[in-house]
Design a protein around this motif. Sequence first.
Motif, short mmCIF file in Angstrom:
data_model
loop_
_atom_site.label_atom_id
_atom_site.label_comp_id
_atom_site.label_asym_id
_atom_site.label_seq_id
_atom_site.Cartn_x
_atom_site.Cartn_y
_atom_site.Cartn_z
N TYR A 66 0.80 -1.22 0.00
CA TYR A 66 0.00 0.00 0.00
C TYR A 66 0.84 1.28 0.00
O TYR A 66 0.30 2.37 -0.08
CB TYR A 66 -0.93 0.00 1.23
N MET A 67 2.13 1.14 0.10
CA MET A 67 2.99 2.32 0.22
C MET A 67 2.96 3.21 -1.01
O MET A 67 2.97 4.43 -0.89
CB MET A 67 4.43 1.92 0.57
N GLN A 68 2.90 2.63 -2.19
CA GLN A 68 2.89 3.46 -3.40
C GLN A 68 1.64 4.35 -3.42
O GLN A 68 1.73 5.54 -3.73
CB GLN A 68 2.96 2.58 -4.65
N ASP A 69 0.49 3.80 -3.06
CA ASP A 69 -0.73 4.61 -2.99
C ASP A 69 -0.63 5.67 -1.90
O ASP A 69 -1.09 6.80 -2.07
CB ASP A 69 -1.96 3.73 -2.74
N HIS A 70 -0.05 5.30 -0.79
CA HIS A 70 0.15 6.25 0.30
C HIS A 70 1.03 7.42 -0.16
O HIS A 70 0.72 8.58 0.10
CB HIS A 70 0.79 5.53 1.49
N ILE A 71 2.10 7.10 -0.84
CA ILE A 71 3.03 8.12 -1.33
C ILE A 71 2.34 9.05 -2.33
O ILE A 71 2.49 10.27 -2.26
CB ILE A 71 4.29 7.48 -1.94
N LYS A 72 1.54 8.48 -3.22
CA LYS A 72 0.80 9.30 -4.19
C LYS A 72 -0.15 10.26 -3.48
O LYS A 72 -0.28 11.42 -3.86
CB LYS A 72 -0.01 8.42 -5.15
N ARG A 73 -0.82 9.77 -2.47
CA ARG A 73 -1.80 10.60 -1.77
C ARG A 73 -1.16 11.65 -0.87
O ARG A 73 -1.59 12.79 -0.85
CB ARG A 73 -2.73 9.72 -0.94
N TRP A 74 -0.15 11.28 -0.11
CA TRP A 74 0.39 12.15 0.92
C TRP A 74 1.74 12.78 0.56
O TRP A 74 2.19 13.70 1.25
CB TRP A 74 0.52 11.39 2.24
N GLY A 75 2.40 12.27 -0.45
CA GLY A 75 3.68 12.85 -0.87
C GLY A 75 4.85 12.54 0.05
O GLY A 75 5.90 13.17 -0.03
N PHE A 76 4.66 11.59 0.93
CA PHE A 76 5.73 11.20 1.84
C PHE A 76 5.55 9.73 2.20
O PHE A 76 4.43 9.30 2.39
CB PHE A 76 5.72 12.04 3.11
N LYS A 124 9.34 9.91 0.08
CA LYS A 124 9.51 10.26 -1.34
C LYS A 124 9.36 9.05 -2.26
O LYS A 124 8.93 9.19 -3.39
CB LYS A 124 10.83 10.98 -1.58
N ASP A 125 9.72 7.86 -1.80
CA ASP A 125 9.50 6.64 -2.57
C ASP A 125 9.63 5.43 -1.65
O ASP A 125 10.02 5.56 -0.49
CB ASP A 125 10.45 6.54 -3.78
N THR A 126 9.30 4.26 -2.16
CA THR A 126 9.32 3.06 -1.32
C THR A 126 10.74 2.65 -0.92
O THR A 126 10.93 2.10 0.16
CB THR A 126 8.60 1.87 -2.01
N LEU A 127 11.70 2.91 -1.77
CA LEU A 127 13.09 2.61 -1.41
C LEU A 127 13.51 3.44 -0.19
O LEU A 127 14.13 2.91 0.75
CB LEU A 127 14.02 2.88 -2.60
N TYR A 128 13.17 4.71 -0.20
CA TYR A 128 13.44 5.61 0.93
C TYR A 128 12.76 5.07 2.19
O TYR A 128 13.34 5.03 3.26
CB TYR A 128 12.93 7.01 0.57
N TRP A 129 11.50 4.64 2.06
CA TRP A 129 10.74 4.10 3.18
C TRP A 129 11.43 2.87 3.76
O TRP A 129 11.65 2.78 4.98
CB TRP A 129 9.33 3.76 2.70
#
Length: 181
Positions: free
Chosen positions: A131-141, A143-148
Motif C-alpha cells: 500500500y505504500m505506493q498509494d500512500h506516497i501518491k496521496r500524501w507525498g511522503f 519520497k519513494d518506497t526505497l526511501y521508506w
Amino acid sequence: KLDVDNFIDYYSVEIFFANRDWPIQNIKMWKKKSGKWRFLLYDLDGGFSHKSKKDIEEDHTFDMFTYLLNKEDYSGCLNPPKSTLFFRGLSANPSFKKKFENRYKEIVNLYMDTSITIPIVDSISAIYSPYMQDHIKRWGFPKDTLYWRKHIKSHVKYFLINRENATLLNLNNYLQKNDSN
C-alpha cells in the motif's frame, strides 16, 4: 484510585520507545465505575523521533526518566510539571521505584528484545508494503518506497537494536537519584 501495575506497564512502554510528545499529549485513562484508573496505550508516533542525522545516532540514548522528572515550567519543554506529576510523585516512594525497576527490566528483557521487536517491524512492514505506493501518491511522503524501506532499517531498527542498553543505563541513573525528585 490508580492501578499502579498498569501505570508501570504503560509508562515502561512509553519510556522504552522514547515517546517525546507524551505525557502532555496522547494520554488516555479509563476505569470501571468502581474500579481503578488505568491507562490506554496509543499514538506512539513521537517515539523513534528522528529529525536530524544526529537524532538518528542519539535518539536511542534519550533519557525519558529525566524527561519525566521535570519540575520546571518553561516554554521549551513539552512536558510541563502538571504532566509529569504522577511519575514524580510515585518516584518519591522507594517501594514504587523498586517495583518499577523490576517490572521495567522484565518488560525490556521479555518483550523489547530485538529477537522479538525486529520480526514485528518486518511483519508490519510487509503488511504495509503493498500500500505504500498509494500512500506516497496521496500524501507525498515518503519520497519513494526505497526511501521508506531504507528508513525502517536506519531509523526504527537502529533504535530498537541500540535502545535496550541505553534505557537500562537511564533506569539505573533514575534509581540512583534522590527520592525527593
